[in-house]
Design an enzyme around this catalytic site. Structure first.
Site, mmCIF file in Angstrom:
data_model
loop_
_atom_site.group_PDB
_atom_site.id
_atom_site.type_symbol
_atom_site.label_atom_id
_atom_site.label_comp_id
_atom_site.label_asym_id
_atom_site.label_seq_id
_atom_site.Cartn_x
_atom_site.Cartn_y
_atom_site.Cartn_z
ATOM 1 N N GLN A 138 1.185 3.123 4.389
ATOM 2 C CA GLN A 138 0.953 3.943 3.202
ATOM 3 C C GLN A 138 1.845 3.470 2.040
ATOM 4 O O GLN A 138 1.375 3.329 0.906
ATOM 5 C CB GLN A 138 1.223 5.406 3.533
ATOM 6 C CG GLN A 138 0.681 6.377 2.508
ATOM 7 C CD GLN A 138 0.849 7.822 2.960
ATOM 8 O OE1 GLN A 138 1.652 8.113 3.843
ATOM 9 N NE2 GLN A 138 0.097 8.711 2.341
ATOM 10 N N GLN B 77 0.572 0.226 0.696
ATOM 11 C CA GLN B 77 -0.609 0.424 -0.141
ATOM 12 C C GLN B 77 -0.247 1.051 -1.478
ATOM 13 O O GLN B 77 -0.807 0.685 -2.522
ATOM 14 C CB GLN B 77 -1.622 1.310 0.597
ATOM 15 C CG GLN B 77 -2.905 1.583 -0.163
ATOM 16 C CD GLN B 77 -3.786 0.370 -0.286
ATOM 17 O OE1 GLN B 77 -3.574 -0.638 0.391
ATOM 18 N NE2 GLN B 77 -4.779 0.435 -1.161
ATOM 19 N N GLU B 78 0.680 1.995 -1.468
ATOM 20 C CA GLU B 78 1.016 2.730 -2.680
ATOM 21 C C GLU B 78 1.813 1.882 -3.677
ATOM 22 O O GLU B 78 1.517 1.861 -4.866
ATOM 23 C CB GLU B 78 1.816 3.992 -2.325
ATOM 24 C CG GLU B 78 1.026 5.061 -1.582
ATOM 25 C CD GLU B 78 -0.009 5.739 -2.451
ATOM 26 O OE1 GLU B 78 0.079 5.626 -3.688
ATOM 27 O OE2 GLU B 78 -0.913 6.386 -1.891
ATOM 28 N N SER B 79 2.846 1.202 -3.196
ATOM 29 C CA SER B 79 3.753 0.523 -4.136
ATOM 30 C C SER B 79 4.118 -0.900 -3.750
ATOM 31 O O SER B 79 4.816 -1.570 -4.525
ATOM 32 C CB SER B 79 5.058 1.328 -4.243
ATOM 33 O OG SER B 79 5.790 1.254 -3.015
ATOM 34 N N TYR C 76 -9.382 4.568 1.189
ATOM 35 C CA TYR C 76 -7.933 4.754 1.348
ATOM 36 C C TYR C 76 -7.589 4.994 2.811
ATOM 37 O O TYR C 76 -6.674 4.354 3.360
ATOM 38 C CB TYR C 76 -7.481 5.933 0.494
ATOM 39 C CG TYR C 76 -5.989 6.186 0.517
ATOM 40 C CD1 TYR C 76 -5.125 5.444 -0.284
ATOM 41 C CD2 TYR C 76 -5.440 7.181 1.330
ATOM 42 C CE1 TYR C 76 -3.757 5.671 -0.273
ATOM 43 C CE2 TYR C 76 -4.070 7.420 1.347
ATOM 44 C CZ TYR C 76 -3.238 6.657 0.536
ATOM 45 O OH TYR C 76 -1.881 6.881 0.560
#
Length: 376
Positions: free
Chosen positions: A88, A91-93, A186
C-alpha cells in the site's frame, strides 16, 4: 629410537585433534555472523528469478530498512499482513515521505489533510514514522467497520483496501468492493504486489477460502505463454456479445504463446473430456477438459478452446503434473489461438458431464503464483 619416534607421532596427533576441537567452534562462531536469516518480505522468487519489480521496472523492491520496524508495527496494529501495508505504501508514495499528490494527499501514506487532522495525532504529515503509525490505526478502524461484510480473511483485506480507496460507506452500500474501476484496480494491484513484491514464499495475502493449499511447485499450464485475458470483468472479446452477457465476466484466464501443448498443473483426474463438435458445449467451450486434483483441496480445473482432434486424454484418466493434455486452439467462443484455464470450487461445480459451471470460480493467477508458476 624407533619406539620413541612412534610415541612422538602419537603425541603430535593427539595435540592436533585437540587443537582442531578448540579452533573449529571458534571458526563456526565467527563465520556464523556472516549468515543472514531469509527476509520473509523479500520479493517472490520463481525459478530463481525475483518477480517483484521497482518503479523503474528493473530493480527489485523491498521495505526500506529504516522503515521496517515501523511497517511491522503498523501491520500489527491494523491486523493486516505486513506485505499489504508495504504494498500500500509502495502504491501510495513509493516510500517517499515528502510526496504530495495532485489532489493534496501528503506524506508516505498519502493522507488527505482532513483525514490527517483526525488520525495524525497533531504530528507533521511528512514525518514517515507518524504516517506509518497513523496508517496502522486508520486501517484497523476501516477493517473493523467493514468486518461484518467479509466471509473470510481475504475478503476482509480486500474490503479494507476498498474502504481506504472509496470510503467505508461505499463498501457498506455495495456489500463489498464497489463497482468503481479505480477502486477495483487499487485492490487488485495491492493484493498482487503484496504477493509478488513482499512475500518471499509467494503466498497470497489472506489465503484462499477453499481450504489450505500446500505450497508446492506446479507445472505451468502453458509454458512460454503470455496472459492475454485476465480473470474478472472485461470488454467483449468478440465482435458482439449480444445475447451472451456471460462473456463480459471472464471466469478464468487466457494463455497464448509458442508452446504446442497445454499441460496438467498438478496431479489430477480427468472427470470429463469433450467429444468434438457433437458435444453440446462445443459452440461455447470448443474442445474442453474438466479435471479435479487428486489431493486436497480437490480444486476443479477447466481447459477450453483446444484445437480439434488434439485432446490427448479421455474421461477417467489420472494424469501426473506436467502431462500434455492437448493443443491450444481457436474453437468455441474464441477470437484467437489460446487455452482458457479456469479454477472452480469443487463444492459448487458440475464437472463430470457437459455443463456450464455456475459455481464459484477463482482467479488462477494468485493460486498459480503461490505454486511457483510465473504468469506474466
Amino acid at each position: 629410537m624407533e619406539e620413541q619416534g612412534g610415541g612422538a607421532k602419537i603425541v603430535l596427533a593427539v595435540l592436533g585433534v585437540l587443537l582442531l576441537l578448540v579452533i573449529t567452534p571458534i571458526i563456526l562462531f565467527l563465520g556464523g555472523g556472516d549468515s543472514e536469516e531469509p527476509d520473509p518480505y523479500a520479493p517472490c522468487v520463481i525459478e530463481g528469478t525475483p518477480i517483484g519489480k521497482g518503479n523503474d521496472g528493473e530493480s527489485t523492491v523491498k521495505i526500506p530498512e529504516q522503515y521496517r520496524e515501523a511497517v511491522e508495527k503498523s501491520a500489527d496494529t491494523a491486523g493486516l499482513p505486513v506485505g499489504i501495508i508495504a504494498a500500500q505504501i509502495q502504491q501510495e508514495s513509493g516510500w517517499n515521505p515528502k510526496a504530495v499528490s495532485p489532489v493534496g494527499a501528503r506524506g508516505i501514506a498519502q493522507f488527505m489533510p482532513g483525514t490527517w487532522e483526525e488520525w495524525g495525532n497533531g504530528k507533521d504529515p511528512f514525518d514517515p514514522f507518524a504516517g506509518l503509525d497513523a496508517q496502522g490505526r486508520y486501517m484497523k478502524y476501516l477493517g473493523d467497520t467493514i468486518a461484518d461484510l467479509a466471509s473470510n480473511e481475504k475478503e476482509k483485506i480486500q474490503f479494507t483496501l476498498a474502504a481506504y480507496n472509496a470510503g467505508a460507506g461505499n463498501v457498506q452500500k455495495y456489500g463489498g468492493i464497489p463497482p468503481f474501476e479505480e477502486t477495483r484496480h487499487y485492490v487488485e494491484i495491492i493484493m498482487g504486489n503484496a504477493q509478488m513484491d513482499y512475500s518471499s514464499t509467494c503466498e497470497a495475502p489472506g489465503g484462499f477460502d477453499f481450504g489450505d493449499l500446500t505450497a508446492d511447485e506446479w507445472a505451468h499450464p502453458m509454458p512460454n505463454s503470455r496472459l492475454t485475458s485476465p480473470f474478472g470483468p472485461r470488454a467483449c472479446p468478440l465482435a458482439s456479445c449480444a445475447g451472451m452477457p456471460f462473456l463480459l465476466k471472464h471466469e478464468g484466464i487466457d494463455l497464448a504463446g509458442s508452446d504446442p501443448y497445454f499441460y496438467a498443473p498438478t496431479d489430477m483426474k480427468i472427470t470429463y473430456a469433450s467429444i468434438g463438435n457433437i458435444d453440446k458445449l462445443y459452440g461455447s467451450y470448443g474442445n474442453y477438459i474438466f479435471a479435479q486434483m487428486t489431493e486436497a483441496p480437490y480444486l476443479v480445473f477447466e481447459f477450453h478452446e483446444a484445437q480439434d482432434n488434439s485432446l490427448l486424454v479421455k474421461t477417467g484418466d489420472v494424469v501426473k503434473k506436467g502431462t500434455p493434455l492437448g493443443k491450444p486452439g481457436a474453437t468455441g467462443n474464441s477470437s484467437g489461438i489460446h487455452v482458457h484455464f479456469q479454477i472452480n470450487n469443487p463444492k459448487t461445480s458440475v464437472f463430470d458431464r457437459p455443463a456450464i459451471n455456475n459455481g464459484k470460480t477463482y482467479d488462477p493467477v494468485p493460486i498459480l503464483r503461490q505454486q511457483k508458476v510465473n504468469i506474466q
